[in-house]
Design a protein around this motif. Structure first.
Motif, mmCIF file in Angstrom:
data_model
loop_
_atom_site.group_PDB
_atom_site.id
_atom_site.type_symbol
_atom_site.label_atom_id
_atom_site.label_comp_id
_atom_site.label_asym_id
_atom_site.label_seq_id
_atom_site.Cartn_x
_atom_site.Cartn_y
_atom_site.Cartn_z
ATOM 1 N N UNK A 1 75.022 86.973 -45.330
ATOM 2 C CA UNK A 1 74.615 86.791 -43.931
ATOM 3 C C UNK A 1 73.850 88.025 -43.479
ATOM 4 N N UNK A 2 72.573 87.840 -43.201
ATOM 5 C CA UNK A 2 71.708 88.938 -42.777
ATOM 6 C C UNK A 2 71.810 89.138 -41.270
ATOM 7 N N UNK A 3 71.590 90.364 -40.850
ATOM 8 C CA UNK A 3 71.619 90.701 -39.425
ATOM 9 C C UNK A 3 70.285 91.300 -39.002
ATOM 10 N N UNK A 4 69.895 91.057 -37.765
ATOM 11 C CA UNK A 4 68.684 91.656 -37.187
ATOM 12 C C UNK A 4 68.949 91.942 -35.720
ATOM 13 N N UNK A 5 68.371 93.024 -35.217
ATOM 14 C CA UNK A 5 68.551 93.422 -33.828
ATOM 15 C C UNK A 5 67.203 93.503 -33.126
ATOM 16 N N UNK A 6 67.177 93.023 -31.890
ATOM 17 C CA UNK A 6 66.026 93.214 -31.010
ATOM 18 C C UNK A 6 66.524 93.839 -29.720
ATOM 19 N N UNK A 7 65.662 93.984 -28.753
ATOM 20 C CA UNK A 7 66.078 94.599 -27.485
ATOM 21 C C UNK A 7 67.160 93.794 -26.789
ATOM 22 N N UNK A 8 67.205 92.484 -27.024
ATOM 23 C CA UNK A 8 68.125 91.632 -26.268
ATOM 24 C C UNK A 8 69.062 90.798 -27.134
ATOM 25 N N UNK A 9 68.826 90.750 -28.455
ATOM 26 C CA UNK A 9 69.582 89.797 -29.256
ATOM 27 C C UNK A 9 70.042 90.387 -30.591
ATOM 28 N N UNK A 10 71.160 89.852 -31.058
ATOM 29 C CA UNK A 10 71.594 89.959 -32.438
ATOM 30 C C UNK A 10 71.317 88.616 -33.086
ATOM 31 N N UNK A 11 70.620 88.614 -34.220
ATOM 32 C CA UNK A 11 70.312 87.368 -34.919
ATOM 33 C C UNK A 11 70.969 87.386 -36.289
ATOM 34 N N UNK A 12 71.663 86.297 -36.604
ATOM 35 C CA UNK A 12 72.272 86.113 -37.911
ATOM 36 C C UNK A 12 71.501 85.044 -38.671
ATOM 37 N N UNK A 13 71.313 85.265 -39.967
ATOM 38 C CA UNK A 13 70.647 84.278 -40.808
ATOM 39 C C UNK A 13 71.373 84.204 -42.140
ATOM 40 N N UNK A 14 71.377 83.011 -42.739
ATOM 41 C CA UNK A 14 72.080 82.802 -44.002
ATOM 42 C C UNK A 14 71.452 81.625 -44.722
ATOM 43 N N UNK A 15 71.549 81.571 -46.054
ATOM 44 C CA UNK A 15 70.959 80.469 -46.811
ATOM 45 C C UNK A 15 71.468 79.105 -46.345
ATOM 46 N N UNK A 16 70.530 78.196 -46.092
ATOM 47 C CA UNK A 16 70.888 76.842 -45.693
ATOM 48 C C UNK A 16 71.292 76.678 -44.250
ATOM 49 N N UNK A 17 71.183 77.743 -43.445
ATOM 50 C CA UNK A 17 71.606 77.710 -42.045
ATOM 51 C C UNK A 17 70.427 78.024 -41.128
ATOM 52 N N UNK A 18 70.387 77.360 -39.965
ATOM 53 C CA UNK A 18 69.451 77.776 -38.927
ATOM 54 C C UNK A 18 69.869 79.139 -38.400
ATOM 55 N N UNK A 19 68.904 79.942 -37.992
ATOM 56 C CA UNK A 19 69.238 81.259 -37.442
ATOM 57 C C UNK A 19 70.093 81.119 -36.193
ATOM 58 N N UNK A 20 71.010 82.049 -36.029
ATOM 59 C CA UNK A 20 71.884 82.084 -34.852
ATOM 60 C C UNK A 20 71.508 83.299 -34.025
ATOM 61 N N UNK A 21 71.082 83.071 -32.774
ATOM 62 C CA UNK A 21 70.671 84.153 -31.891
ATOM 63 C C UNK A 21 71.739 84.351 -30.820
ATOM 64 N N UNK A 22 72.217 85.589 -30.704
ATOM 65 C CA UNK A 22 73.311 85.904 -29.782
ATOM 66 C C UNK A 22 72.898 87.042 -28.861
ATOM 67 N N UNK A 23 73.452 87.101 -27.655
ATOM 68 C CA UNK A 23 73.110 88.203 -26.746
ATOM 69 C C UNK A 23 73.559 89.545 -27.307
ATOM 70 N N UNK A 24 72.718 90.550 -27.112
ATOM 71 C CA UNK A 24 73.021 91.872 -27.647
ATOM 72 C C UNK A 24 74.213 92.510 -26.947
ATOM 73 N N UNK A 25 74.386 92.198 -25.680
ATOM 74 C CA UNK A 25 75.480 92.773 -24.901
ATOM 75 C C UNK A 25 76.295 91.654 -24.275
ATOM 76 N N UNK A 26 77.170 90.996 -25.031
ATOM 77 C CA UNK A 26 77.973 89.926 -24.446
ATOM 78 C C UNK A 26 78.850 90.459 -23.312
ATOM 79 N N UNK A 27 78.951 89.682 -22.255
ATOM 80 C CA UNK A 27 79.755 90.117 -21.103
ATOM 81 C C UNK A 27 80.830 89.100 -20.745
#
Length: 274
Positions: free
Chosen positions: A59-85
């Motif tokens: 499971x790969x991880x990527x960070x942007x200014x607003x999101x954490x994105x997870x990606x994995x073989x056979x899965x659609x990317x999952x985009x999550x808020x960088x600062x969950x509240x």
């Protein structure tokens, strides 16, 4: 005073998932910004790692200014808020530590549970949830995220070169999941370092890193082998543990960048003494 260089800088946003290789990164009170601020837990609140679920390595991880994105073989990317509240605060366990954690979302739980074929939940460490470092090795003000025990793991390039020479292999540094990689020093020089400065940030190296089976997992395939533990048991064993790299604590916040000068401020007997 001897000078070496910071040659690698790695962040692992989600404990035990794949990391990010950065050129420059902010250092906060718990270590590298966003480093192991997320974690997977089972239904009993126990943390999960590649030790039980080697597929976490895929499971790969990527960070942007607003999101954490997870990606994995056979899965659609999952985009999550960088600062969950929003979310439920639940109790989680890392080794012997009980920690408050914020449940991220049911969507994240379903995504991860499907890929790992195991029920799990994704949680986040809120900024007001303070986890102290083991007082046997730290100051009372030292804090850590969901890392195993310390904010930083330091390994030198030539330590890996020495180990690879012993194994007659070419394992990548990613197997050992360091935060900071140092170049220009002899192999295992970090065993004797007690205080160093990287750029403008001071570090205390208080405890060598004992290694479990995780470095035997190929991060590209999630397949498990015998190395490097077989060789570490031969060349780096002390008191029934094997060691590779040094755990570290930091004294200031700021910014680290690849190319920063590393100054060795204080040395002592090798730890472990082998």
């Amino acid at each position: 005073m001897t000078h070496f260089t910071l040659s690698g800088l790695y962040i692992y946003p989600v404990k035990s998932l794949a990391g990010i290789n950065a050129a420059r990164w902010q250092v906060t009170k718990t270590g590298l910004q966003h480093d192991r601020k997320w974690m997977l837990i089972d239904n009993d609140g126990q943390f999960l790692s590649q030790r039980q679920h080697p597929r976490m390595a895929l499971i790969k991880t990527a960070l942007s200014d607003k999101h954490l994105t997870l990606s994995a073989p056979g899965m659609d990317n999952l985009m999550l808020p960088l600062m969950p509240v929003d979310g439920e605060i639940i109790s989680s366990t890392i080794w012997r530590d009980r920690c408050d954690a914020l449940r991220v979302s049911e969507q994240a739980d379903r995504w991860l549970s499907r890929f790992l074929n195991a029920d799990c939940q994704l949680v986040y460490q809120p900024d007001n949830a303070i986890r102290q470092v083991d007082p046997d090795y730290a100051h009372a003000t030292d804090q850590v995220s969901f890392a195993d025990g310390f904010p930083f793991l330091i390994i030198s390039e030539n330590s890996l070169a020495s180990l690879n020479h012993e194994m007659q292999l070419d394992l990548p540094m990613a197997r050992f999941r360091p935060n900071l990689v140092i170049s220009g020093c002899p192999g295992y020089a970090e065993d004797s370092w007690r205080e160093i400065r990287i750029g403008a940030i001071d570090f205390r190296l208080t405890k060598p890193c004992s290694r479990c089976a995780m470095p035997t997992i190929d991060p590209e395939t999630a397949q498990t082998g015998k190395e490097p533990l077989t060789t570490l048991n031969r060349v780096r064993k002390w008191e029934n543990q094997v060691y590779f790299g040094q755990n570290a604590l930091h004294d200031q916040c700021g910014v680290l960048a690849v190319g920063d000068i590393v100054q060795i401020k204080l040395t002592g007997p090798n730890q472990p003494p082998i």
